[in-house]
Motif scaffolding. Structure first.
Motif, PDB file in Angstrom:
ATOM      1  N   THR A  84       0.825  -1.219   0.000  1.00 48.00           N
ATOM      2  CA  THR A  84       0.000   0.000   0.000  1.00 48.00           C
ATOM      3  C   THR A  84       0.852   1.259   0.000  1.00 48.00           C
ATOM      4  O   THR A  84       0.328   2.356  -0.216  1.00 48.00           O
ATOM      5  CB  THR A  84      -0.960   0.036   1.202  1.00 48.00           C
ATOM      6  N   SER A  86       3.112   4.183  -1.310  1.00 44.99           N
ATOM      7  CA  SER A  86       2.936   4.839  -2.610  1.00 44.99           C
ATOM      8  C   SER A  86       4.123   5.739  -2.916  1.00 44.99           C
ATOM      9  O   SER A  86       4.814   6.215  -2.018  1.00 44.99           O
ATOM     10  CB  SER A  86       1.631   5.638  -2.636  1.00 44.99           C
ATOM     11  N   ARG A  87       4.294   5.983  -4.230  1.00 46.71           N
ATOM     12  CA  ARG A  87       5.414   6.781  -4.709  1.00 46.71           C
ATOM     13  C   ARG A  87       4.970   7.708  -5.831  1.00 46.71           C
ATOM     14  O   ARG A  87       3.998   7.451  -6.524  1.00 46.71           O
ATOM     15  CB  ARG A  87       6.542   5.879  -5.238  1.00 46.71           C
ATOM     16  N   ASN A 120       0.725   9.829  -7.429  1.00 47.49           N
ATOM     17  CA  ASN A 120       0.764   9.018  -6.211  1.00 47.49           C
ATOM     18  C   ASN A 120       0.254   7.638  -6.574  1.00 47.49           C
ATOM     19  O   ASN A 120      -0.951   7.437  -6.684  1.00 47.49           O
ATOM     20  CB  ASN A 120      -0.071   9.676  -5.110  1.00 47.49           C
ATOM     21  N   THR A 121       1.160   6.701  -6.767  1.00 52.26           N
ATOM     22  CA  THR A 121       0.813   5.357  -7.207  1.00 52.26           C
ATOM     23  C   THR A 121       1.263   4.354  -6.157  1.00 52.26           C
ATOM     24  O   THR A 121       2.434   4.342  -5.780  1.00 52.26           O
ATOM     25  CB  THR A 121       1.504   5.034  -8.559  1.00 52.26           C
ATOM     26  N   SER A 122       0.352   3.498  -5.720  1.00 54.74           N
ATOM     27  CA  SER A 122       0.734   2.474  -4.749  1.00 54.74           C
ATOM     28  C   SER A 122       1.532   1.381  -5.447  1.00 54.74           C
ATOM     29  O   SER A 122       1.448   1.197  -6.675  1.00 54.74           O
ATOM     30  CB  SER A 122      -0.501   1.864  -4.078  1.00 54.74           C
ATOM     31  N   THR A 125      -0.795  -0.983  -7.206  1.00 50.56           N
ATOM     32  CA  THR A 125      -1.292  -0.420  -8.467  1.00 50.56           C
ATOM     33  C   THR A 125      -0.218  -0.509  -9.538  1.00 50.56           C
ATOM     34  O   THR A 125      -0.501  -0.842 -10.695  1.00 50.56           O
ATOM     35  CB  THR A 125      -1.755   1.034  -8.272  1.00 50.56           C
ATOM     36  N   HIS A 152       4.695   6.838   2.171  1.00 54.11           N
ATOM     37  CA  HIS A 152       4.064   7.514   1.032  1.00 54.11           C
ATOM     38  C   HIS A 152       4.911   8.709   0.609  1.00 54.11           C
ATOM     39  O   HIS A 152       5.431   9.436   1.445  1.00 54.11           O
ATOM     40  CB  HIS A 152       2.655   7.981   1.392  1.00 54.11           C
ATOM     41  N   GLN A 154       4.815  11.862  -2.390  1.00 57.76           N
ATOM     42  CA  GLN A 154       4.172  12.584  -3.489  1.00 57.76           C
ATOM     43  C   GLN A 154       4.682  14.012  -3.451  1.00 57.76           C
ATOM     44  O   GLN A 154       4.621  14.678  -2.423  1.00 57.76           O
ATOM     45  CB  GLN A 154       2.658  12.555  -3.330  1.00 57.76           C
TER      46      GLN A 154
END
Length: 189
Positions: A84, A86-87, A120-122, A125, A152, A154
């Motif tokens: 979960t 994200s980057r 912001n993509t997990s 995803t 996380h 972003q």
């Protein structure tokens, strides 16, 4: 580590790994030379840059080349944590466009500049999108989270957009396609 999203350049930072500390030190040296000696500098903060020529087979390899390599070999994808996290993934072509523009126009700025576009993509995803691009189903190998890993990330890209209004980022999925093509040995126009 500052949990605020998106990450604005003026917010406090507290790196939790020696790698993060070294990046912050380099940034601050650059800005100190600008302040002390009047050097025109530009300290960029890169966010998860990916693309062709980024190899998977070393200890500091980034997630995208590791995942593509594993998918193409039919091996499980190593997921550090629960997926979960994200980057703000940024395609190398977008980074190069900004860097070239900065050099050509001699852009400088008295503060750090996020070189990312606020996505912001997990990780999960990302895996799904890579499976779609490669046409291969991913097997996942969940591992413990890495020590000092940021949950996380972003970027706030407002300063970047102000300094480089003409630069448009390569879309994430297009960047993934180009990167997978490179791994497969295909040439893109």
């Amino acid at each position: 580590m500052n949990p605020a999203l998106p990450k604005h350049e003026r917010e406090w930072v507290r790196p939790m790994s020696p790698y993060g500390v070294s990046k912050l030190a380099s940034e601050q040296y650059t800005l100190a030379y600008q302040q002390s000696y009047g050097m025109a500098t530009l300290a960029f903060r890169f966010f998860n840059v990916f693309g062709p020529l980024q190899r998977a087979g070393h200890v500091y390899a980034a997630a995208i080349p590791i995942f593509i390599d594993a998918l193409l070999r039919g091996a499980p994808l190593p997921i550090n944590g629960d997926g979960t996290q994200s980057r703000d993934f940024t395609y190398v072509g977008s980074v190069c466009r900004v860097l070239v523009d900065a050099v050509e126009r001699r852009v400088s700025h008295p503060e750090p500049v996020n070189l990312a576009f606020g996505t912001n993509t997990s990780v999960l995803t990302l895996v799904k999108q890579l499976s779609e691009v490669t046409g291969r189903e991913a097997q996942l190998d969940f591992r413990p989270p890495r020590i000092g890993d940021v949950p996380h990330s972003q970027a706030d890209g407002s300063v970047l957009r102000h300094l480089f209004p003409e630069v448009a980022p390569v879309e994430f999925e297009d960047g993934l396609r180009r990167t997978v093509a490179w791994f497969e040995g295909a040439a893109l126009p």
